[in-house]
Design a protein around this motif. Structure first.
Motif, short mmCIF file in Angstrom:
data_model
loop_
_atom_site.label_atom_id
_atom_site.label_comp_id
_atom_site.label_asym_id
_atom_site.label_seq_id
_atom_site.Cartn_x
_atom_site.Cartn_y
_atom_site.Cartn_z
N LYS A 91 -4.61 -5.48 5.45
CA LYS A 91 -4.26 -4.10 5.83
C LYS A 91 -4.43 -3.90 7.34
N LEU A 106 -8.40 -6.16 2.68
CA LEU A 106 -8.74 -5.29 3.81
C LEU A 106 -8.30 -5.93 5.12
N HIS A 149 -3.79 -6.92 -2.04
CA HIS A 149 -2.57 -7.33 -1.34
C HIS A 149 -1.84 -8.39 -2.13
N ILE A 169 0.09 -4.80 1.37
CA ILE A 169 -0.79 -3.97 0.55
C ILE A 169 0.02 -3.31 -0.56
N THR A 218 -1.74 -1.71 -3.32
CA THR A 218 -2.50 -0.55 -3.75
C THR A 218 -3.88 -0.58 -3.08
N GLU A 219 -4.45 0.60 -2.91
CA GLU A 219 -5.82 0.69 -2.41
C GLU A 219 -6.74 1.27 -3.48
N SER A 220 -6.23 1.37 -4.73
CA SER A 220 -7.03 2.00 -5.79
C SER A 220 -6.89 1.27 -7.12
N ILE A 234 -8.94 -2.36 -3.02
CA ILE A 234 -7.68 -2.65 -2.34
C ILE A 234 -7.15 -4.02 -2.75
N GLU A 246 -4.03 1.42 -11.69
CA GLU A 246 -4.74 2.13 -10.64
C GLU A 246 -5.66 3.19 -11.22
#
Length: 306
Positions: free
Chosen positions: A157, A154, A279, A284, A286-288, A277, A132
């Motif tokens: 999410k 996305l 999945h 999900i 991580t988004e980073s 992001i 990340e």
């Protein structure tokens, strides 16, 4: 020979709380058939992983009652060197992995498959290592059906947060919102240390199963036991072109979209210019993410098919 024993792990929230509704039906079926079993109903996110780590060694068969996310927790908690056989009662929102097993999506019919089918296949699992932004800690996540970077993550999410619809309709609603919030990204992709791809992408999807997102054929050639994973790269395209292309993914015509690139691989590395992001099986993780390494665990577990 060890007598078969069955651990049912039920996600009550699966399929808009359908999981809670099937508990008594499963109990009555098992009582009527006089099958040795134990039932656990998960209480919170991550609980399934804990249950599997604690209890799986006491049973020959682990039955996942839920969707792809439930299966994801199960395989992330399971020792891949175990001798457990996995069964599936698909009652989640998307149930993409179940499509690879020719299941009926009828509770009683699929229970009959679990106890009567002679088709117990070894199958592959995906393994990802994620770095990340602003972190040097490697995070490990297995996936059983798919891993997605960018647009489809996305969508996952948004779908997680809007469970008032079921199945494909839930994902179509999430797609409509994701079109507004989409954020394409620049990525460098290395495949099997021989092929190098670079550019601005809408999404990168890695498939073990052939559909994701409730029925979109993003990796249509994927086979769960061919010892390979499938890669789908879709270049950055206009929203209008994306709207025209989505039905092609739904009806298994993605190969006609020139911005879509499909190939098979054993290991791959994706390096992103900016954080993105990700999945795993619709969950999900991580988004980073700044980099994702993907490898395959070949034929590690057995699963019951129809």
């Amino acid at each position: 020979m060890k007598t078969n024993s069955y651990l049912f792990i039920i996600n009550p929230a699966a399929g808009n709380w359908r999981g809670l509704k099937v508990v008594d039906k499963i109990k009555k079926y098992l009582a009527r058939k006089k099958i040795s079993h134990h039932i656990e109903v998960s209480q919170f996110p991550g609980h399934i992983r804990e249950l599997v780590k604690t209890l799986s060694k006491n049973f020959t068969h682990l039955i996942s009652v839920g969707g792809d996310g439930t299966l994801n927790e199960l395989i992330n908690g399971l020792d891949v060197n175990s001798f457990n056989t996995i069964g599936l009662l698909p009652i989640g929102t998307g149930n993409d992995f179940a499509r690879n097993l020719n299941l009926y999506k009828n509770l009683y019919s699929d229970l009959d498959v679990i106890f009567n089918s002679k088709k117990h296949y070894s199958f592959d699992i995906g393994q990802s290592i994620i770095l990340e932004e602003k972190s040097n800690e490697k995070k490990y996540y297995r996936f059983i059906n798919s891993l997605g970077i960018g647009f489809d993550a996305l969508v996952a999410k948004i779908n997680q947060r809007s469970k008032h619809l079921n199945g494909l309709f839930s994902y179509l609603y999430a797609i409509s919102l994701a079109l507004i919030k989409r954020k394409d990204f620049i990525a460098d992709i290395t495949v099997d240390n021989t092929q190098y791809i670079s550019g601005k992408k809408l999404l990168i999807t890695i498939g073990n199963g052939f559909t994701t997102g409730g029925g979109f054929y993003l990796t249509p050639d994927a086979i769960i036991n061919d010892n390979k994973l499938d890669l789908c790269l879709i270049d950055s395209i206009s929203t209008l072109k994306l709207l025209r292309s989505l039905p092609k993914a739904l009806f298994n015509k993605l190969h006609t979209v020139k911005e879509a690139h499909l190939l098979k691989f054993i290991e791959a590395r994706v390096q992103m210019k900016d954080s993105v992001i990700v999945h795993a099986d619709g969950e999900i993780v991580t988004e980073s993410a700044k980099s994702v390494e993907i490898t395959i665990l070949k034929n590690e577990l057995k699963i019951i098919s129809n």
